[in-house]
Write a protein that holds these residues in place. Structure first.
Motif: not given
Lengths: 394, 133
Positions: A10-21, A186-189, A332-334, A359-363
């Motif tokens: 299983a994938i048990v942890g994720v993170a990403d670093a993205v900025s709208p800039t 997606n506020p980071d898009a 769905t992340n853009g 189930g943690t993809a927010g809006d």
């Protein structure tokens, strides 16, 4: 036949670093450290738990990063297949964990092409030089004809699809429009303003038939995922996204002239094999995360993944079913078209697919999403990795 | 920076470039597949048999795919945008990435084309195509 590895990891942890800039304050090793730390924290693990590491970059990328992190590992993997590398590396990690060669594997990616260019300009240097491998056949057989990489080969594929099946530029544009609708949530898009088909068609041609708005972004970005055994996952605080099936394929590499059929990718085979391993079919997929370097890339993936017959991708996407509220929520992340695309986008297919099945993809959460797929595509429609993730182990 | 291509053909594929300078399209022939092997190599990528002697090809083919580059992205490149980059399927079966030298709007998938070797200054001959007839 279902794979013995179905649900074994299983994938048990994720993170990403993205900025709208489009640029990030961190780069290089500091950026990798940031997403690794956050992905492990998401899983409730620490660096001391890690015994396997997979990444791409330098010739010895994984051992070099392990050295930087002070890790003495049982297992490393630096398999480079371009944008699909992270789906391929997850497949390898699944096999390694199932075989007992590793227990906690971090797969990590970070590139900062936009920030690198700004830093180079500030230092009075040129941007990155045009890249073309020397002493390989592509330099001699495709290099002399002004074929821009990687855009040119995708435009060639689009031209062939249009000629054979009547696919239109407006149909391709609809893919960019649906993807932008997701990005708006997606506020980071990087790109969140509404987009219309006319906007896409009015954007200048890059390599016709592809317009600028048919093409992905160039942004900074990073991500990491943590893969472990289902048994270990059961003891962790995070909700696991079980790897139900994973398969990889390639039928050429950098040379589009070697691609057997410009309208059917090797991803048709990795898709079949991943579905078979997972015991699912296209009708079971609640969220499709498919590599969107260009709009035509998505169209070919939808056909090759079996969501519609070959040649019918154009009419299939026309009603906006890929967008929010549609029958096939896709990217769905853009996507690479509107969210981020640092060069090898496949990592972000995984992070979003995991969020959706958790189930943690927010809006932008797709209600009731239980099965998601990440379909990575590298080089010029060349290398593929298909990973099917599920909220439930069996 | 100039076009990213060193005209330094590997010895085993020199006949291709030498043929072009004489206006001929040449390729090693796979007897088992009964088709040329382009780009040239020692083992046929289809059947993996050893490739046989070189033959002259007709130089005729059709456009398999075509795209139009709209930006002058490659310093030193001899064509001005918009120019056509295409995959041409030769009548003997192999495909080549190439340019079709014609007004971009005239070039469509399926159109017949014929070899048009071009001597690029400082580079040597390359295998471009023009509309047939």
């Amino acid at each position: 036949m279902k794979s013995a590895l179905r649900g074994a990891t299983a994938i048990v942890g994720v993170a990403d670093a993205v900025s709208p800039t489009g640029t990030l304050p961190l780069w290089g090793r500091a950026l990798h450290e940031d997403v690794i730390r956050r992905a492990l924290d998401d899983a409730g693990l620490g660096l001391g738990d890690v015994d396997g590491l997979a990444c791409v970059g330098n010739l010895m990328a994984a051992p070099e990063l392990a050295e930087h992190l002070g890790l003495a590992l049982r297992w490393t993997d630096t398999t480079m297949t371009g944008g699909s590398s992270f789906e391929v590396l997850v497949q390898h990690a699944v096999a390694a964990i199932a075989a007992g060669m590793a227990e906690v594997v971090v797969v990590v990616y970070g590139e900062t092409p936009r920030g690198d260019r700004q830093r180079a300009a500030a230092a009075g240097r040129d941007g990155l030089p045009y890249w073309m491998p020397r002493d390989t056949p592509i330099a001699e057989w495709e290099g002399p004809y002004g074929l821009r990489q990687p855009l040119g080969p995708y435009a060639l594929a689009a031209s062939r699809h249009m000629a054979l099946y009547g696919t239109t530029s407006a149909q391709l544009a609809q893919i960019a429009v649906s993807t932008r609708e997701w990005a708006a949530m997606n506020p980071d898009a990087k790109l969140r303003d509404p987009l219309t088909i006319d906007d896409v068609l009015a954007s200048p041609y890059e390599v016709a038939p592809l317009h600028r708005a048919d093409c992905c972004l160039v942004t900074d970005g990073a991500g990491a995922v943590v893969v472990t055994s289902a048994e270990r996952a059961a003891d962790l605080r995070s909700r696991p996204a079980y790897v139900l099936g994973a398969a990889t394929r390639q039928d050429h590499s950098l040379m589009v002239g070697e691609m057997p059929d410009l309208t059917t990718t090797a991803g048709a085979l990795s898709a079949q094999e991943a579905y078979a391993a997972a015991g699912v079919g296209p009708g079971d997929i609640d969220v499709a995360m498919v590599y969107d370097s260009f709009t035509i890339t998505v169209l070919l993936h939808l056909e090759d993944l079996g969501f519609c017959p070959k040649g019918e991708g154009g009419p299939f996407v026309e009603d906006g079913k890929l967008g929010p509220g549609g029958s096939l929520p896709t990217n769905t992340n853009g996507g690479g078209l509107s969210y981020t695309h640092p060069g090898m986008y496949g990592m972000f297919l995984l992070t979003e697919a995991v969020r959706q099945v958790r189930g943690t993809a927010g809006d932008r959460q797709v209600p009731g999403a239980e099965v998601a797929l990440a379909h990575g595509c590298g080089a010029v429609l060349s290398t593929f990795g298909t990973v099917v993730l599920g909220a439930v182990r069996s | 920076m100039s076009a990213p291509w060193d005209p330094a053909p590997w010895p085993s594929i020199a006949p291709f470039w030498e043929g072009l300078a004489e206006g001929r399209l040449r390729a090693p022939w796979c007897e088992r597949c009964d088709r040329p092997v382009l780009y040239p190599r020692a083992l046929c990528p289809r059947c993996h048999d050893e490739v046989g002697p070189w033959r002259d090809l007709s130089g005729r083919g059709t456009v398999y795919a075509c795209a139009v580059e709209h930006r002058a992205w490659l310093p030193g490149f001899d064509l001005e945008p918009p120019y056509v980059v295409a995959v041409v399927e030769l009548e003997e079966g192999a495909r080549l990435v190439t340019n079709v030298i014609a007004p971009p709007d005239d070039v469509v998938v399926g159109m017949p084309v014929v070899l048009h070797p071009v001597d690029v200054p400082g580079k040597g001959f390359i295998a471009r195509f023009v509309p047939a007839g």
